[in-house]
Motif scaffolding. Structure first.
Motif, PDB file in Angstrom:
ATOM      1  N   PHE A   1       0.766  -1.144   0.087  1.00 16.65           N
ATOM      2  CA  PHE A   1       0.033  -0.101  -0.036  1.00 16.65           C
ATOM      3  C   PHE A   1       0.858   1.307  -0.032  1.00 16.65           C
ATOM      4  N   LEU A   2       0.387   2.478  -0.368  1.00 16.59           N
ATOM      5  CA  LEU A   2       1.130   3.589  -0.433  1.00 16.59           C
ATOM      6  C   LEU A   2       1.513   4.096   0.868  1.00 16.59           C
ATOM      7  N   ASP A   3       2.887   4.485   1.041  1.00 17.40           N
ATOM      8  CA  ASP A   3       3.378   5.046   2.247  1.00 17.40           C
ATOM      9  C   ASP A   3       2.528   6.485   2.325  1.00 17.40           C
TER      10      ASP A   3
ATOM     11  N   GLN B   1      13.220   2.500  12.791  1.00 17.13           N
ATOM     12  CA  GLN B   1      12.120   1.731  12.509  1.00 17.13           C
ATOM     13  C   GLN B   1      11.057   2.264  13.725  1.00 17.13           C
ATOM     14  N   THR B   2       9.943   2.910  13.113  1.00 20.61           N
ATOM     15  CA  THR B   2       8.998   3.573  13.826  1.00 20.61           C
ATOM     16  C   THR B   2       7.721   2.702  13.951  1.00 20.61           C
ATOM     17  N   VAL B   3       7.280   1.816  13.007  1.00 17.75           N
ATOM     18  CA  VAL B   3       6.129   0.760  13.085  1.00 17.75           C
ATOM     19  C   VAL B   3       6.829  -0.577  13.216  1.00 17.75           C
TER      20      VAL B   3
ATOM     21  N   SER C   1       7.433  -5.576  10.105  1.00 16.01           N
ATOM     22  CA  SER C   1       8.470  -5.381   9.262  1.00 16.01           C
ATOM     23  C   SER C   1       7.918  -4.753   7.841  1.00 16.01           C
ATOM     24  N   HIS C   2       8.483  -3.757   7.359  1.00 17.54           N
ATOM     25  CA  HIS C   2       7.924  -3.435   6.107  1.00 17.54           C
ATOM     26  C   HIS C   2       9.408  -2.706   5.230  1.00 17.54           C
ATOM     27  N   TRP C   3       9.110  -2.771   3.987  1.00 20.53           N
ATOM     28  CA  TRP C   3      10.120  -2.676   2.924  1.00 20.53           C
ATOM     29  C   TRP C   3       9.434  -1.398   2.122  1.00 20.53           C
ATOM     30  N   HIS C   4      10.167  -0.458   2.116  1.00 21.43           N
ATOM     31  CA  HIS C   4      10.031   1.012   1.538  1.00 21.43           C
ATOM     32  C   HIS C   4      10.271   0.569  -0.085  1.00 21.43           C
ATOM     33  N   LEU C   5       9.650   0.634  -0.965  1.00 19.49           N
ATOM     34  CA  LEU C   5       9.958   1.030  -2.217  1.00 19.49           C
ATOM     35  C   LEU C   5       9.772   2.297  -2.776  1.00 19.49           C
TER      36      LEU C   5
HETATM   37  P1  AMP Z   1       9.777   3.325   9.311  1.00 21.13           P
HETATM   38  O1  AMP Z   1       9.831   4.861   9.797  1.00 21.13           O
HETATM   39  O2  AMP Z   1      10.770   2.540   8.430  1.00 21.13           O
HETATM   40  O3  AMP Z   1       9.143   2.374  10.525  1.00 21.13           O
HETATM   41  O4  AMP Z   1       8.328   3.541   8.349  1.00 21.13           O
HETATM   42  C1  AMP Z   1       6.891   3.719   8.797  1.00 21.13           C
HETATM   43  C2  AMP Z   1       6.156   4.230   7.679  1.00 21.13           C
HETATM   44  O5  AMP Z   1       5.101   4.034   7.840  1.00 21.13           O
HETATM   45  C3  AMP Z   1       6.660   5.695   7.352  1.00 21.13           C
HETATM   46  O6  AMP Z   1       7.194   5.997   6.439  1.00 21.13           O
HETATM   47  C4  AMP Z   1       5.210   6.265   7.685  1.00 21.13           C
HETATM   48  O7  AMP Z   1       4.911   7.262   6.617  1.00 21.13           O
HETATM   49  C5  AMP Z   1       4.212   5.165   7.443  1.00 21.13           C
HETATM   50  N1  AMP Z   1       2.917   5.038   7.653  1.00 21.13           N
HETATM   51  C6  AMP Z   1       2.733   5.179   9.142  1.00 21.13           C
HETATM   52  N2  AMP Z   1       1.242   5.010   9.301  1.00 21.13           N
HETATM   53  C7  AMP Z   1       0.721   4.685   7.927  1.00 21.13           C
HETATM   54  C8  AMP Z   1      -0.670   4.563   7.272  1.00 21.13           C
HETATM   55  N3  AMP Z   1      -1.757   4.707   8.219  1.00 21.13           N
HETATM   56  N4  AMP Z   1      -0.699   4.371   6.110  1.00 21.13           N
HETATM   57  C9  AMP Z   1       0.335   4.505   5.397  1.00 21.13           C
HETATM   58  N5  AMP Z   1       1.735   4.549   5.670  1.00 21.13           N
HETATM   59  C10 AMP Z   1       1.898   4.784   6.970  1.00 21.13           C
END
Ligand code: AMP
Length: 140
Positions: free
Chosen positions: A26-28, A92-94, A97-101
């Motif tokens: 999904f879109l960041d 890492q804020t969330v 695990s997630h991969w930014h593309l």
């Molecule tokens: P990170 O800082 O690598 O953990 O990335 C977390 C990412 O999640 C950030 O780039 C946020 O913009 C994104 N993010 C947080 N909440 C949402 C949401 N509800 N929908 C889409 N992206 C989100």
């Protein structure tokens, strides 16, 4: 339940670009560049250190597939950065695990090292998010 679990469960809306049994993309919301997409395992994997082999295969093998769809969605996309932050010390804020593309454009002037700190959400309407998500989703 973290925020991505809630997106996966459909409790929080998102601009989906791809979904299968194991993976959601999904879109960041921050759209570091237009088309910036997050690829997440549906399974609650905290970070890179927490993947079992089967989940790693299912998620990581999707990265090139989703990357190609993003590239095909816009002629102006000429490159793509893939980034994953693992652990708070790595930004890492969330904690799911997630991969930014992050698609790259010849004139984007992006310093990819600083990408995680950029938030362009103020520049995108819900219609614009939806149009980007639809144009990527239509490439599969
Ligand atoms: P990170 O800082 O690598 O953990 O990335 C977390 C990412 O999640 C950030 O780039 C946020 O913009 C994104 N993010 C947080 N909440 C949402 C949401 N509800 N929908 C889409 N992206 C989100």
């Amino acid at each position: 339940m973290d925020i991505f679990d809630k997106i996966i469960a459909g409790e929080i809306p998102s601009y989906k670009v791809y979904e299968d049994e194991d993976v959601l993309a999904f879109l960041d919301i921050s759209q570091v560049t237009p088309g910036h997409t997050l690829v997440v395992p549906k399974k609650n994997v905290d970070n890179i250190f927490d993947y079992d082999e089967d989940t790693a295969k299912k998620v990581l093998l999707k990265l090139p597939v989703i990357a190609r769809a993003i590239k095909a969605s816009d002629d102006k996309i000429t490159g793509l950065n893939i980034q994953s932050n693992n652990g708070p010390s790595a930004g890492q804020t969330v904690i799911h695990s997630h991969w930014h593309l992050i698609p790259r454009y010849d004139d984007d002037n992006l310093n990819s090292v600083l990408a995680p700190t950029i938030d362009n959400s103020a520049h995108f309407s819900s219609e614009q998010y939806q149009a980007i998500a639809d144009s990527i989703a239509s490439q599969f």
